[in-house]
Scaffold this motif. Structure first.
Motif, PDB file in Angstrom:
ATOM      1  N   GLY A 100      33.553  37.324  46.653  1.00  0.00           N
ATOM      2  CA  GLY A 100      33.479  38.549  46.656  1.00  0.00           C
ATOM      3  C   GLY A 100      33.975  39.344  45.412  1.00  0.00           C
ATOM      4  O   GLY A 100      34.237  38.631  44.259  1.00  0.00           O
ATOM      5  N   VAL A 101      34.323  40.693  45.564  1.00  0.00           N
ATOM      6  CA  VAL A 101      34.640  41.692  44.526  1.00  0.00           C
ATOM      7  C   VAL A 101      35.670  42.460  44.925  1.00  0.00           C
ATOM      8  O   VAL A 101      35.558  43.050  45.916  1.00  0.00           O
ATOM      9  N   ALA A 102      36.624  42.777  44.045  1.00  0.00           N
ATOM     10  CA  ALA A 102      37.642  43.711  44.423  1.00  0.00           C
ATOM     11  C   ALA A 102      38.240  44.460  43.208  1.00  0.00           C
ATOM     12  O   ALA A 102      37.799  44.117  42.262  1.00  0.00           O
ATOM     13  N   GLN A 103      38.441  45.904  43.430  1.00  0.00           N
ATOM     14  CA  GLN A 103      38.813  46.684  42.404  1.00  0.00           C
ATOM     15  C   GLN A 103      40.199  47.202  42.592  1.00  0.00           C
ATOM     16  O   GLN A 103      40.478  47.451  43.660  1.00  0.00           O
ATOM     17  N   LEU A 104      41.154  47.052  41.654  1.00  0.00           N
ATOM     18  CA  LEU A 104      42.347  47.386  41.545  1.00  0.00           C
ATOM     19  C   LEU A 104      42.697  48.429  40.605  1.00  0.00           C
ATOM     20  O   LEU A 104      42.092  48.553  39.708  1.00  0.00           O
ATOM     21  N   SER A 105      43.528  49.309  41.120  1.00  0.00           N
ATOM     22  CA  SER A 105      43.993  50.612  40.300  1.00  0.00           C
ATOM     23  C   SER A 105      45.575  50.270  39.837  1.00  0.00           C
ATOM     24  O   SER A 105      46.244  50.085  40.690  1.00  0.00           O
ATOM     25  N   LEU A 106      45.722  50.313  38.624  1.00  0.00           N
ATOM     26  CA  LEU A 106      47.127  49.835  38.148  1.00  0.00           C
ATOM     27  C   LEU A 106      47.767  51.389  37.837  1.00  0.00           C
ATOM     28  O   LEU A 106      47.182  52.436  37.528  1.00  0.00           O
TER      29      LEU A 106
END
Length: 503
Positions: free
Chosen positions: A190-196
């Motif tokens: 799958g795909v995942a989005q992270l905010s740093l």
């Protein structure tokens, strides 16, 4: 040539000075000068003596040995005090700091830590490394940090949040979407989005493995990611085994495979691409702009500039809402010892010690405190000598502004070192829950920060944090004598900007 007895005794005297009185820059420099003057044999003797001292300290750390040591020291000092006070009125004893006993034993571990680091640096300088360039060996000849800076313990801080997932399956479940420094993430599919926290978003495409090194740096072991970086987060870094990519205001991709091939494609803006020395020792950084790309092949030791390719991962960044750091001030940040800290106020305390409010004072503090770090945080107190009456409380206050932030996204964590305890903690007048801890005359906990999370109670505009600090009584023999009080605080704070229009 081995050291003479006189030279060995001289080294032992220098080390005893550090162990008995603390690892100041001058004392460490004296030891460094001695070892440099007498060469590798002095370094070997240095390690032998510090190892012996470590063994002794380990023995003393047991409960029985510790109590025995304290009793012996106390008996010896009491005898000296009585001898020195023959001419004093009966019942009057000299002032004794409530930490006099512990201050003689606790620094041993810190000094040993400093000793090992110093010795390691000297031996590296003398012996070198056949695979290390001479200029890099020479660069290790630097003055080591002070002992307190070596042993300070900080809980792992939150540095990122999972903000989006599409058919994502992780190697482990993340019930808490807030991620901490040092965490290694493995996306199986799958795909995942992270905010740093720094203001960079990254989209991971499985199979992918990354490590959150810091709030502005990730390490990509395998897989592909696309990064988009806010204007305020320039300097965000993605590292692989063969390449280091530093953002200069861009949207870019990085892909790494297990064989050691890394590619970076620049979709917008520009980056600084720096192949690692493993690939080519004399390689230099390359400025890449939109439409350009770089391929680094570790097995073949090749570096090629190629044309950039678009990626479908960019679609996941259409809802780009980067986190933005919140300006809230650590205690004593950038101030000199003895000066006022204009961002922290003492707003309450015993009436006799007023007036209130007044600025807190940056202090070096008690000898058993960890060393101050002006570029990170320092101890603050109610006075320059950091002393206050026993069984008293003082309230410290700092403020920060959340104008323009979406309050539902705000994350605030404080790291605290306190002498002696926090009685209460408030955010905008509301109690913040935390697990209380306390240092006393016979037990001190100044070697590690305690983390306290602020999860609710934020308001638009100016917010206020208040810390009520408790100063406990001195030793039972002298309960009314003033003793040290103070605290040291570091913050991690971030949130998304409020998308609502401002009129």
């Amino acid at each position: 040539m081995s050291l003479s007895k006189h030279e060995a005794d001289e080294l032992l005297d220098l080390l005893n000075d550090v162990w008995d009185h603390g690892a100041t820059a001058e004392r460490l420099q004296a030891i460094e000068d001695f070892v440099q003057r007498h060469g590798p044999d002095a370094g070997a003797k240095y390690l032998e003596l510090t190892a012996l001292n470590a063994d002794i300290a380990s023995s003393v750390s047991s409960a029985r040995a510790f109590t025995s040591a304290l009793s012996a020291i106390q008996a010896d000092d009491d005898a000296r005090a009585l001898s020195a006070d023959d001419h004093q009125p009966e019942g009057i004893r000299p002032h004794i700091n409530r930490r006099v006993w512990h201050s003689r034993l606790i620094p041993v571990g810190a000094s040993i830590a400093a000793a090992i680091v110093i010795a390691a640096g000297w031996f590296l300088m003398w012996r070198g490394d056949a695979n290390q360039p001479a200029r890099e060996i020479a660069s290790t000849k630097t003055r080591p940090p002070l002992a307190g800076q070596l042993i300070i313990e900080r809980p792992l801080q939150p540095v990122a949040c999972i903000v989006g997932e599409t058919d994502a399956i992780w190697s482990r479940e993340y019930s808490d979407k807030t991620l901490k420094q040092g965490q290694r993430l493995q996306l199986v599919s799958g795909v995942a989005q992270l905010s740093l926290a720094c203001g960079a978003d990254i989209v991971l495409q499985a199979p992918c493995q990354v490590t959150l090194v810091a709030d502005n740096r990730v390490e990509l072991t395998e897989g592909a990611l696309t990064a988009q970086v806010a204007d305020w987060a320039t300097g965000f870094v993605v590292e692989t085994k063969g390449l280091r990519v530093t953002d200069l205001g861009a949207r870019f991709t990085v892909a790494a495979d297990p064989t050691g091939v890394t590619e970076s494609h620049i979709l917008e803006g520009s980056v600084l691409a720096e192949p690692t020395k493993i690939v080519r020792p004399n390689s230099e950084s390359t400025l890449l702009s939109k439409g350009q790309a770089i391929r680094v092949n570790l097995p073949e030791s090749t570096i090629d500039l190629i044309a950039a390719k678009e990626t479908r991962l960019v679609e996941h960044l259409s809802s780009f809402r980067p986190l933005r750091p919140i300006e809230i001030w650590n205690t004593g940040l950038g101030q000199s010892v003895g000066s006022e800290d204009p961002r922290w106020m003492v707003v309450g305390g015993p009436p006799a010690n007023g007036p209130y409010p007044r600025p807190a004072i940056v202090t070096a503090g008690d000898p058993v405190y960890l060393d101050n770090m002006p570029d990170a945080s320092q101890w603050i107190s109610v006075s320059k000598d950091h002393m206050a009456g026993p069984d008293s409380t003082y309230t410290f206050e700092t403020r920060f502004d959340l104008t323009g932030y979406d309050l539902s996204t705000v994350r605030l964590v404080g790291l605290f070192l306190v002498d002696d305890a926090i009685n209460s903690l408030e955010l905008n007048g509301n109690a913040v829950p935390f697990e209380r801890w306390q240092s006393t005359w016979d037990y001190q906990d100044f070697q590690r920060f305690r983390a306290i999370e602020f999860n609710e109670g934020f308001i638009p505009g100016e917010n206020t944090v208040r810390v009520e600090l408790y100063n406990s009584p001195s030793r039972p023999e002298i309960p009314h004598v003033p003793n040290p009080v103070g605290m040291r605080v570091e913050w991690q704070a971030f949130g998304c900007e409020d998308p609502s229009p401002v009129y």
